[in-house]
Design a protein around this motif. Structure first.
Motif, short mmCIF file in Angstrom:
data_model
loop_
_atom_site.label_atom_id
_atom_site.label_comp_id
_atom_site.label_asym_id
_atom_site.label_seq_id
_atom_site.Cartn_x
_atom_site.Cartn_y
_atom_site.Cartn_z
N LEU A 105 -4.73 5.37 1.98
CA LEU A 105 -4.59 5.96 3.30
C LEU A 105 -4.32 4.89 4.35
CD1 LEU A 105 -4.75 8.65 4.82
CD2 LEU A 105 -7.19 8.21 5.18
N ARG A 106 -4.99 3.77 4.21
CA ARG A 106 -4.76 2.66 5.15
C ARG A 106 -3.36 2.06 4.97
NH1 ARG A 106 -3.48 -0.40 8.21
NH2 ARG A 106 -4.62 -1.99 9.39
N SER A 107 -2.83 2.08 3.75
CA SER A 107 -1.51 1.52 3.51
C SER A 107 -0.42 2.32 4.21
CB SER A 107 -1.22 1.45 2.01
OG SER A 107 -1.14 2.75 1.45
N LEU A 108 -0.65 3.62 4.41
CA LEU A 108 0.32 4.43 5.15
C LEU A 108 0.43 3.97 6.60
CD1 LEU A 108 -0.51 8.05 3.89
CD2 LEU A 108 1.35 6.56 3.15
N ASN A 109 -0.69 3.53 7.14
CA ASN A 109 -0.71 3.04 8.52
C ASN A 109 -0.04 1.69 8.63
OD1 ASN A 109 -1.29 3.00 11.24
ND2 ASN A 109 -3.36 2.19 10.95
N GLY A 110 0.03 0.96 7.52
CA GLY A 110 0.63 -0.37 7.55
C GLY A 110 2.12 -0.37 7.26
N ALA A 111 2.70 0.81 7.07
CA ALA A 111 4.13 0.89 6.79
C ALA A 111 4.94 0.50 8.01
CB ALA A 111 4.49 2.31 6.35
N GLU A 112 6.19 0.06 7.77
CA GLU A 112 7.05 -0.33 8.88
C GLU A 112 7.36 0.85 9.79
OE1 GLU A 112 10.50 -2.23 7.36
OE2 GLU A 112 9.41 -3.90 6.45
N ILE A 113 7.63 2.00 9.19
CA ILE A 113 7.87 3.21 9.96
C ILE A 113 6.77 4.20 9.60
CG2 ILE A 113 9.46 5.09 10.44
CD1 ILE A 113 11.75 3.28 9.61
#
Length: 277
Positions: free
Chosen positions: A231-239
């Motif tokens: 879930l946190r990795s989604l927030n770290g995406a470029e877009i």
């Protein structure tokens, strides 16, 4: 006059509690409604509360293309294994403390829980080094071992109170009838301490499910990530796609809330019984 005054203050209390409930529930309702909005509606009109059209596109994308269900599976396996091992070890340890070391049992249980004095971040580097040397980084096994180092001490501390409440006369009567110590433990002690064991198991599972720090440090493979890190990795995406974020949040949070609503009485009752005993 007294009844009118009581009615007035009761009404104020109910209004206050209802207001707090609405404030607490509103973010969850917002997330759920945002997850079923059409693509572009979140960015086009982010303050709009009710969706113009309901759609499950975000859920399909999160489940099929992002593989979020695999992350949920990882969290379920890791949390279940951690809970089963922790409860097995803690039950044996707590029973041993109560029955074989009664004089120093209280002191031992207090010393065991001292591990919770230190913030988890202090052990992040040592754990990372140890797991790297034994080759358990980026594996569920390494994560389970780390979770056990925190779960077992607290579980032992909780279960000591329940095993202390079991009358020793029942166990002595069973031993007189020829029951072994293992039989006494499995057939008498465990069933009598079942409420405490269930409450402790649920608490251990929830802690393992929600843990983020060590899952982030020890796991860097997307397929092996737990739900908290995924879930946190989604927030770290470029877009950042807010629709995907909302749908993934619903998949993580809502089942936990529903599950907690069903078992909250067992948790509260079990922990209360242990504290009282």
């Amino acid at each position: 006059m007294r009844n009118k005054s009581k009615w007035f203050w009761d009404s104020i209390s109910h209004v206050y509690l209802i207001l707090l409930t609405v404030i607490s529930v509103f973010p969850l309702v917002w997330i759920i409604l945002s997850s079923v909005k059409e693509r572009g509606e979140l960015t086009g009109n982010p303050t709009k509360f009710w969706p113009s059209t309901f759609t499950l596109d975000y859920y399909k994308h999160v489940i099929t293309e992002l593989g979020f269900m695999n992350n949920i599976k990882n969290s379920i396996i890791i949390s279940l294994v951690t809970t089963l091992i922790a409860i097995t070890i803690a039950s044996l340890a707590a029973y041993g403390i109560c029955r074989f070391f009664p004089k120093v049992g209280t002191l031992m249980s207090k010393l065991i829980v001292v591990s919770y004095v230190f913030p988890p971040i202090l052990l992040a580097i040592p754990y990372s080094i140890v797991m790297a040397k034994i080759g358990l980084t980026n594996t569920g096994t390494g994560l389970i071992l780390v979770y056990l180092s925190f779960s077992v001490p607290y579980a032992v501390w909780l279960l000591v109170g329940f095993f202390k409440a079991i009358p020793i006369g029942i166990e002595e009567a069973a031993q007189v009838d020829g029951a072994s110590k293992l039989t006494v433990f499995t057939k008498i002690a465990l069933p009598l301490a079942a409420p405490g064991i269930v409450a402790t198991a649920i608490y251990t599972f929830i802690n393992a499910w929600n843990e983020f720090l060590y899952a982030l440090i020890l796991i860097n493979n997307t397929e092996k990530m737990t739900v908290a890190v995924a879930l946190r990795s989604l927030n770290g995406a470029e877009i950042l796609d807010w629709g995907d974020m909302m749908a993934a949040s619903v998949l993580v949070v809502v089942p936990s809330i529903v599950f907690f609503c069903f078992i909250q009485k067992k948790i509260a009752g079990g922990l209360y019984d242990g504290a009282e005993k």
